[in-house]
Design a protein around this motif. Structure first.
Motif, PDB file in Angstrom:
ATOM      1  N   SER A   1      38.040  28.468  45.862  1.00  0.00           N
ATOM      2  CA  SER A   1      39.384  27.651  45.641  1.00  0.00           C
ATOM      3  C   SER A   1      40.000  26.357  46.061  1.00  0.00           C
ATOM      4  O   SER A   1      41.008  25.520  45.740  1.00  0.00           O
TER       5      SER A   1
ATOM      6  N   LYS B   1      40.637  35.263  38.408  1.00  0.00           N
ATOM      7  CA  LYS B   1      41.127  34.638  38.731  1.00  0.00           C
ATOM      8  C   LYS B   1      39.708  33.243  39.241  1.00  0.00           C
ATOM      9  O   LYS B   1      40.126  32.515  39.504  1.00  0.00           O
TER      10      LYS B   1
ATOM     11  N   PHE C   1      32.054  36.843  47.571  1.00  0.00           N
ATOM     12  CA  PHE C   1      33.102  38.028  47.108  1.00  0.00           C
ATOM     13  C   PHE C   1      34.211  37.405  48.627  1.00  0.00           C
ATOM     14  O   PHE C   1      35.573  37.685  48.811  1.00  0.00           O
TER      15      PHE C   1
ATOM     16  N   PRO D   1      36.237  36.933  51.528  1.00  0.00           N
ATOM     17  CA  PRO D   1      37.210  35.775  51.672  1.00  0.00           C
ATOM     18  C   PRO D   1      36.984  34.405  51.575  1.00  0.00           C
ATOM     19  O   PRO D   1      37.762  33.127  51.363  1.00  0.00           O
TER      20      PRO D   1
ATOM     21  N   ALA E   1      35.390  32.747  48.831  1.00  0.00           N
ATOM     22  CA  ALA E   1      36.987  32.253  48.040  1.00  0.00           C
ATOM     23  C   ALA E   1      37.667  31.725  47.943  1.00  0.00           C
ATOM     24  O   ALA E   1      38.392  30.730  46.911  1.00  0.00           O
TER      25      ALA E   1
ATOM     26  N   SER F   1      40.967  39.383  38.111  1.00  0.00           N
ATOM     27  CA  SER F   1      40.865  40.330  39.120  1.00  0.00           C
ATOM     28  C   SER F   1      39.970  39.644  40.145  1.00  0.00           C
ATOM     29  O   SER F   1      40.092  38.336  39.885  1.00  0.00           O
ATOM     30  N   ASP F   2      40.744  39.408  41.959  1.00  0.00           N
ATOM     31  CA  ASP F   2      39.197  38.576  42.410  1.00  0.00           C
ATOM     32  C   ASP F   2      37.645  38.273  41.794  1.00  0.00           C
ATOM     33  O   ASP F   2      37.366  37.330  42.318  1.00  0.00           O
TER      34      ASP F   2
END
Ligand code: NDP
Length: 299
Positions: free
Chosen positions: A134, A175, A125, A127, A130, A170-171
């Motif tokens: 991505s 997503k 979770f 960043p 994440a 949701s993250d």
């Protein structure tokens, strides 16, 4: 048509066997098992039962785990300080650190999750994790999204060029799953073997005419938290329907998909319970092993 059942329990048991073998190798090399530290705030029954099943699964594969319980009345700075102390190994070696969600409403969830060092963030979770996901170079992938992709790969459900519709943004689930399914395959892997190269549509509570979109899906994932949201008319015949939702209806656990009627039209369907849930736990074990290996300097 009767849909084929995607048995998450059986697949999770196979993943656990593989993790167990690697945990044994790690323990033989390091003289200790990988270790997971879980922070559980308050006494929400569902959170307590999720944490219990994570600890039981860790024990099955030889991963040590400890649950640190914190009263509901704690404040954000207390939790941030606790996570920092765990990261300094003050509660024993902490290869993986997990803060069970949801946190009480008065807690700044972002501040607490950001305090987990990204190289111990087994929930994926942070960043930084994440961002890596991505950019198509994932390190820790959020467990539920990873579990759904694994379920598709294991069942041989093709993803390349297929239309995947993910309901929920949701993250935590929607997503990251959309990113995984739409990613380019890693070099050397075919797209279907890696569960990627899909064309992905993300839907949410403001999507207009949800049924018109879901009916186009070759792969339909429901990650909403509304019992019975996905009905027979919303599913293309032969589609793979993956139900992430967990809802309690009159004391019973059900998903977001009206299971009996959708089973008549779908090609594959995952049940609740016994579908994505066990895979989420299995992927957490796999991430904890990875965290321990990264600490050892695995490239
Ligand atoms: P969130 O509440 O964070 O997200 C729900 C998403 O669903 C939001 O994007 C929301 O849209 C969307 N949504 C709500 N109502 C509708 C609607 N009527 N039509 C279309 N979209 C809608 O939930 P999570 O992602 O955390 O979890 C989703 C579900 O999955 C829950 O039931 C949860 O318990 C379950 N879950 C299961 C796991 C497992 O291991 N099986 C693990 C994690 C979660 P908007 O953004 O516009 O609000």
């Amino acid at each position: 048509m009767t849909a084929r059942l995607l048995d998450g329990r059986a697949l999770a048991a196979r993943i656990e066997q593989d993790v167990r073998a690697e945990v044994d190798t790690f323990a033989a090399m390091c003289g200790r098992a990988p270790r997971l530290v879980v922070v559980l705030v308050g006494d929400l029954a569902a959170s307590g039962s999720y944490v219990k099943s994570k600890a039981a699964a860790a024990a099955r594969v030889g991963i040590d785990s400890e649950v640190l319980r914190v009263p509901e009345t704690c404040q954000t700075p207390d939790l941030v300080a606790l996570v920092a102390a765990i990261a300094r190994d003050e509660h024993g070696p902490a290869d993986g650190i997990l803060v069970q969600l949801p946190l009480p409403a008065h807690i700044d969830q972002v501040a607490v999750l950001d305090a987990v060092p990204p190289d111990r963030d087994v929930d994926g979770f942070h960043p930084q994790n994440a961002g890596l996901l991505s950019q198509g170079r994932p390190r820790f992938i959020p467990c539920t999204a990873a579990g759904v992709q694994r379920m598709l790969i294991d069942a041989g459900i093709p993803t390349a060029g297929r239309h995947a519709v993910v309901v929920g943004r949701s993250d935590i689930v929607g997503k990251p799953l959309a990113l995984l399914l739409s990613a380019r395959p890693p070099s050397g892997a075919t797209a279907d073997a890696a569960g990627c190269d899909a064309t992905v549509t993300i839907c949410h509570s403001r999507s207009a005419d949800l049924a018109a979109i879901t009916r186009q899906a070759d792969i339909l994932v429901a990650a909403v938290g509304r019992a019975g949201l996905i009905t027979e008319e919303m599913v293309k015949p032969g589609a793979a329907v993956i139900d992430v939702g967990i809802n309690r209806v009159q004391g019973r656990l059900v998903g977001d998909v009206a299971f009996a009627e959708v089973s008549r039209v779908a090609g594959w369907i995952s049940p609740v319970p016994g579908g994505v849930g066990p895979l989420t736990v299995a992927m957490l074990l796999s991430n904890t092993l990875l965290a321990a290996e990264l600490r050892l300097g695995r490239p």
